[in-house]
Design a protein around this motif. Structure first.
Motif, short mmCIF file in Angstrom:
data_model
loop_
_atom_site.label_atom_id
_atom_site.label_comp_id
_atom_site.label_asym_id
_atom_site.label_seq_id
_atom_site.Cartn_x
_atom_site.Cartn_y
_atom_site.Cartn_z
N GLY A 109 0.78 -1.22 0.00
CA GLY A 109 0.00 0.00 0.00
C GLY A 109 0.82 1.28 0.00
O GLY A 109 0.25 2.37 -0.05
N ASP A 110 2.14 1.17 0.07
CA ASP A 110 2.97 2.37 0.05
C ASP A 110 2.80 3.09 -1.29
O ASP A 110 2.90 2.47 -2.35
CB ASP A 110 4.44 1.98 0.25
N PRO A 111 2.53 4.40 -1.29
CA PRO A 111 2.31 5.12 -2.55
C PRO A 111 3.51 5.10 -3.49
O PRO A 111 3.34 5.21 -4.71
CB PRO A 111 1.99 6.55 -2.09
N GLU A 114 4.14 2.56 -6.75
CA GLU A 114 3.78 2.80 -8.15
C GLU A 114 5.01 3.03 -9.02
O GLU A 114 4.96 2.81 -10.23
CB GLU A 114 2.85 4.02 -8.25
N THR A 115 6.09 3.50 -8.42
CA THR A 115 7.31 3.77 -9.18
C THR A 115 8.40 2.72 -8.94
O THR A 115 9.47 2.81 -9.52
CB THR A 115 7.88 5.16 -8.83
N MET A 116 8.12 1.74 -8.07
CA MET A 116 9.11 0.71 -7.75
C MET A 116 8.47 -0.66 -7.84
O MET A 116 7.67 -1.02 -6.98
CB MET A 116 9.69 0.92 -6.35
N PRO A 117 8.78 -1.44 -8.87
CA PRO A 117 8.19 -2.78 -8.98
C PRO A 117 8.69 -3.70 -7.87
O PRO A 117 9.76 -3.47 -7.30
CB PRO A 117 8.67 -3.25 -10.35
N ARG A 273 14.50 9.44 -2.96
CA ARG A 273 13.08 9.06 -3.06
C ARG A 273 12.57 9.48 -4.45
O ARG A 273 12.93 10.55 -4.96
CB ARG A 273 12.26 9.81 -2.03
N PRO A 274 11.70 8.69 -5.07
CA PRO A 274 11.19 9.06 -6.40
C PRO A 274 10.51 10.43 -6.43
O PRO A 274 10.55 11.13 -7.45
CB PRO A 274 10.20 7.94 -6.71
N ASP A 275 9.87 10.84 -5.31
CA ASP A 275 9.15 12.12 -5.30
C ASP A 275 10.01 13.30 -4.85
O ASP A 275 9.51 14.42 -4.73
CB ASP A 275 7.89 12.02 -4.43
#
Length: 314
Positions: A109-111, A114-117, A273-275
């Motif tokens: 469930g970590d948002p 979506e960017t880490m398979p 972090r991706p964001d």
């Protein structure tokens, strides 16, 4: 080898040096060479040895078995990438290597998922998952300490990087350069700069790694056994407005009589972090050093660069 060199990258001890002294020496080596070599990092040597053994076992599997875990379906971020797929940015020849990627396991469930398979693991090697999950955590731990030294060098609060790299999209890569013929071209991995914040590399003592110094000479990077070779990536270069520049490096073939031997290495590409928004630090921007790049998120920058090296198509 190109011109003889008078200076070599220093080998620094994380255990024997005071933090302030280590920070000054580590940051200075980054500024001068884009690289540093670090011993006494505290990683468990027995765990590292087990990792080497499992990596050799995996790459010795039949090609059909390895390709069951093909990473092409997740942007090259998890699992196996076959020999000859990756190419250095701007190069005309593909690299002579195959590799496996281990990434971060995120809570359900970590948002950021979506960017880490999710990771994939080879069924043929039951100990692979536990061993490399532990090694990933060790690289994470040591990487955070090295970043704290860089923070001090830049005049930031010591733990400044902790939040920007929390749950970052860091990658542990298991690399195998298979034997080549005595007549093979001289480059196993073409000259390139890394995408990420910093790279921590085990296995450089096997030889072949070279960096390009500020004078254009290629220097061999040969740490003592078990030590880490660490280099600046493009994300840190961008964050520091090129005060800490990313450095071109490559892997060359050994002498013809040694080309029948495999080469293994284990780089850890430490990512933000991706964001996280990569924008030049205020203390790295002034009249003489205007901001060179616009802000960009770590995820968008990574995606852009993965396309350039052939791990993402389109």
């Amino acid at each position: 080898m190109s011109q003889p060199v008078l200076e070599q990258v220093p080998v620094l001890s994380m255990a024997e040096m005071a933090k302030a002294d280590f920070s000054t020496a580590f940051g200075g080596s980054f500024q001068r060479f884009g690289f540093a070599m670090v011993k006494d990092h505290g990683m468990d040597q027995a765990l590292i040895d087990k990792g080497w053994a499992l990596a050799r076992q995996f790459f010795a599997l039949p090609e059909e078995a390895k390709r069951r875990y093909d990473a092409r379906y997740n942007g090259g971020q998890r699992g196996y990438t076959a020999f000859g797929v990756e190419i250095a940015k701007g190069a005309s020849e593909n690299d002579l290597k195959e590799f496996w990627h281990v990434g971060r396991d995120l809570p359900e469930g970590d948002p950021l998922a979506e960017t880490m398979p999710p990771n994939v693991w080879p069924d043929e090697l039951p100990e692979f998952h536990e061993t490399f999950a532990k090694l990933y955590a060790e690289f994470d731990r040591v990487g955070a300490e090295l970043l704290s030294a860089i923070a001090l060098y830049l005049g930031l609060e010591e733990r400044w990087f902790d939040k920007p790299v929390e749950n970052g999209n860091s990658i542990l890569r298991l690399l195998h350069y298979p034997p080549v013929s005595a007549e093979a071209p001289g480059i196993r991995a073409g000259a390139h700069e890394d995408i990420n914040l910093i790279t921590l590399l085990l296995g450089a003592e096997e030889g072949g790694l070279e960096l390009k110094d500020r004078g254009g000479n290629w220097l061999p990077v040969v740490p003592p056994p078990g030590a880490l070779a660490i280099n600046v990536g493009d994300m840190l270069q961008r964050l520091t407005n090129y005060a800490l520049p990313s450095t071109s490096h490559r892997v060359v073939n050994p002498p013809p009589e040694r080309r029948g031997h495999s080469r293994y290495s284990m780089p850890f590409f430490l990512h933000l972090r991706p964001d996280f928004l990569i924008d030049a630090l205020p203390q790295c921007v002034d009249t003489d050093h205007p901001r060179r790049d616009p802000p960009i998120t770590a995820h968008d920058y990574l995606t852009e660069r993965l396309r350039e090296i052939g791990l993402i198509k389109g």
